[in-house]
Enzyme design. Structure first.
Site, short mmCIF file in Angstrom:
data_model
loop_
_atom_site.label_atom_id
_atom_site.label_comp_id
_atom_site.label_asym_id
_atom_site.label_seq_id
_atom_site.Cartn_x
_atom_site.Cartn_y
_atom_site.Cartn_z
CD GLU A 423 12.44 -2.63 5.74
OE1 GLU A 423 13.34 -2.47 6.57
OE2 GLU A 423 11.81 -1.70 5.21
CG ASP A 496 16.70 -0.43 6.08
OD1 ASP A 496 17.56 -1.33 6.09
OD2 ASP A 496 16.11 -0.02 5.06
CG ASP A 498 14.64 3.58 7.70
OD1 ASP A 498 14.01 2.60 8.17
OD2 ASP A 498 14.86 3.72 6.48
CG ASP A 500 10.00 3.57 5.76
OD1 ASP A 500 8.91 4.03 6.17
OD2 ASP A 500 10.66 4.07 4.82
#
Ligand code: 28F
Length: 638
Positions: A423, A496, A498, A500
């Protein structure tokens, strides 16, 4: 007596072989194999139900992770085996090739190991006790690791009939021996759907809060198709088709259309989920396509100028269960879940030709609704084909070249190659620098990814975000996907840690599940695990932690060494972008040190449900799912 001794030696050798190579008999000694033991015993009870003598099976996980299975069938026969000189019940539990022919022709029609199941479970259990009730009493026999410890003896008077088995999996064989109630529930639900009128109950005595689960479906496969469609918008009521007796093959089909863009067809042979399909599925698809085209022509819904509808168009939005019972199934394919019997194709196909055609004639309203839907799918596909051809003509030169953003590896041997789908451009940059370029390729993704769950197939082909993924993987897409052509053995999603990142991973996974499913079925898809924390201190090597739990453990270890918490500095990584290329290699990409999570699909029904709920149109089921599962979520950086 001589014969008895000889057969006993054979028995011990047989069961010893099972203990030596358990994987050969139950697939693995992991959690999967552990649960497989239960299915083997339950299959025997289901066979008794299929024979028409049993309608209830009770299962319990006992406090010590033993399993109890009980049925209300005739009870395993107790009489002496004429040749072996031991009771039939002992034969069933000790001789590897008992069952099947032994019980009369084709006794065994449910799944399992064709009658060797009970002896395999016995060989791999620390202890087994079997109680059979034949109408005049309850009789018991016990075993330890396959060997008789208590001969068959009467334990009490009993009028009711049936069989009860308690077994404790052997910790010498299994990596761990803790049962998962949910895994068993899923399988029992499926078995109850496939055997209408059979009641299966599950209790979990380890958990005082656990409420007994009862699986019982009057509707059988019709209830099953309603279940798999429960979160989707329906186009017609379920359609049930069956044929019995013809050439010894029994066929049951339930189908129901929804407004979804994907197809969800589950096929079974003798209660076994045939993930790779086979002749029964081919017969179903062929029949479906032909019947709808014929009907469309006959009633002029398909005009003379129109081309025939293709299978893909007719299957858009379908939910279906195809269940067949075959006396001697031949299983093929990588995972032995593909039916090979060629006669089954014709049988299912002609069943569809007769019964579906008759149904449509009697239900013109439903027929029209389904055909209209197939026609719009067909128009969209045609429009997409034209668009694709335009694009193709424009870029004849690039059409076979790899995506520009891909930093490929130098090795051309797919078995040793892996691709990181990363990403963001900046993380992509670090990954490119940090990788081992011999076998690691990097493909950065950036910007908003398309949600394939809400998008018709025609928009997927030629999508600018997905195209690089498709060409890099190199094995096609959808029905044309060919796992043998994949350019990498591992497809690793790196995002990541997280929300997202989780979103990107889910979007990618939805795509793999709907359009490259064999990748998941064959365990080729992974998620990389970047660390969440770095602990550093002068003179100490950096320590990376992948979750809060690990962080606590590291602190404890340091304290034992006399290093105080507040003398160590903690860095919390917000994203991959914060790591240097060396750090990324050390923590997340170096095969010697990294952790990869392999994405597997235990159950296609559950997987479809989750993707429908998480990524589909309907908001309410998603809200419920999130509320229900929020308790399992840790470390989400919200
Ligand atoms: C808890 C697990 O295993 N149930 C079973 C039967 C009933 C018969 C049977 C089983 C004959 C000799 C092969 C009874 N009466 N539940 C179970 N119920 N096996 S297993 O026969 C086994 C064959 O060996 C049974 C008449 N015919 C069959």
């Amino acid at each position: 007596m001589a014969e008895y001794d000889e057969s006993q030696i054979q028995v011990l050798e047989g069961l010893e072989a099972v203990r030596k190579r358990p994987g050969m008999y139950i697939g693995s000694t992991s959690e999967r194999g552990l649960h497989h033991l239960v299915y083997e015993i339950v299959d025997n009870a289901v066979d008794e139900a299929l024979a028409g003598y049993c309608n209830e099976i009770n299962v319990a996980i006992l406090e010590d992770n033993s399993i109890m299975v009980k049925d209300n069938g005739r009870g395993i026969p107790l009489g002496m085996h004429p040749k072996l000189g031991i009771p039939a019940i002992e034969v069933v539990y000790t001789i590897l090739h008992a069952g099947g022919k032994f019980g009369g022709e084709g006794y065994k029609v449910s799944g399992g190991l064709h009658g060797v199941g009970a002896s395999v479970v016995n060989a791999l259990s620390e202890k087994v006790t079997v109680e059979a009730c034949n109408g005049d009493g309850a009789y018991e026999i016990s075993f330890k690791r396959g060997k008789v410890t208590e001969k068959l003896h009467k334990v009490r008077d009993e009028k009711k009939r049936g069989t009860k088995v308690i077994f404790k999996p052997d910790p010498e064989i299994f990596e761990h021996t803790v049962y998962n109630a949910e895994t068993l529930e899923t399988r029992f639900r499926e078995m109850a759907f496939l055997n209408k009128g059979l009641k299966i109950t599950l209790d979990d005595e380890r958990d005082p809060e656990y409420k007994q689960k009862v699986f019982y479906y009057e509707g059988g496969v019709v209830s099953f198709v309603e279940y798999i469609n429960k979160n989707k918008e329906l186009v017609c009521p379920p359609i049930y088709l069956e044929s019995k007796g013809e050439g010894e093959v029994e066929v049951e089909v339930a189908l129901q259309y929804t407004t979804s863009y994907s197809e969800n067809i589950l096929s079974f042979v003798n209660n076994i989920n045939t993930i790779e399909g086979g002749t029964h599925l081919d017969g179903f698809k062929r029949g479906l396509t032909k019947v709808f085209n014929d009907y469309g022509r006959k009633f002029n819904i398909l005009k003379e100028k129109d081309a025939n509808l293709q299978g893909d168009d007719i299957r858009e939005g379908i939910g279906a269960i195809v269940s067949v019972r075959v006396r001697e199934p031949e299983f093929e394919g990588q995972t032995k879940t593909k039916l090979g019997n060629s006669e089954v194709l014709g049988i299912v196909n002609s069943m569809m030709n007769d019964k579906l055609a008759a149904y449509l004639e009697e239900h013109p309203k439903e027929a029209k609704a389904i055909l209209d839907k197939a026609l719009s799918a067909s128009r969209a596909r045609e429009a997409a084909r034209k668009a694709r051809e335009l694009v193709r003509r424009k870029s004849v030169l690039e059409s076979t070249t790899l995506p520009g953003k891909l930093a490929d590896c130098t090795s051309k041997n797919p078995a040793e190659c892996e691709i990181y789908i990363v990403e963001g451009d900046s993380a992509g940059g670090s990954a490119k620098q940090g990788r081992d370029r011999k076998f690691q390729a990097i493909l950065p993704l950036w910007g908003k990814m398309i949600n394939v769950e809400k998008t018709r197939a025609d928009k997927i082909y030629g999508n600018e975000k997905l195209n690089p993924v498709i060409t890099a993987v190199g094995a096609g897409i959808g029905n044309d996907f060919n796992i043998e052509k994949i350019r990498y053995d591992k497809i690793i999603m790196m995002a990541d840690a997280d929300v997202d990142g989780a979103h990107i991973r889910t979007l990618l996974l939805t795509f793999f599940f709907r359009y490259m499913r064999p990748l998941i079925e064959n365990g080729k898809v992974y998620a990389a695990c970047p660390p969440l924390f770095k602990l550093s201190k002068k003179g100490m090597e950096d320590i990376y932690c992948y979750n809060e739990h690990a962080l606590e453990d590291e602190f404890k270890k340091l304290e034992e060494k006399g290093i105080k918490r507040d003398s160590v500095s903690i860095q919390r990584y917000k994203g991959l972008g914060e790591m240097s290329s060396e750090q990324l290699w050390e923590t997340t990409m170096n095969p010697e040190k990294r952790t990869l999570v392999r994405i597997t699909m235990e159950d296609a029904v559950k997987a479809d449900e989750i993707f429908t709920v998480l990524m589909g149109e309907d908001v309410e089921p998603r809200r419920e799912f999130i509320e229900e599962n929020a308790k399992y979520v840790t470390n989400l950086d919200i």
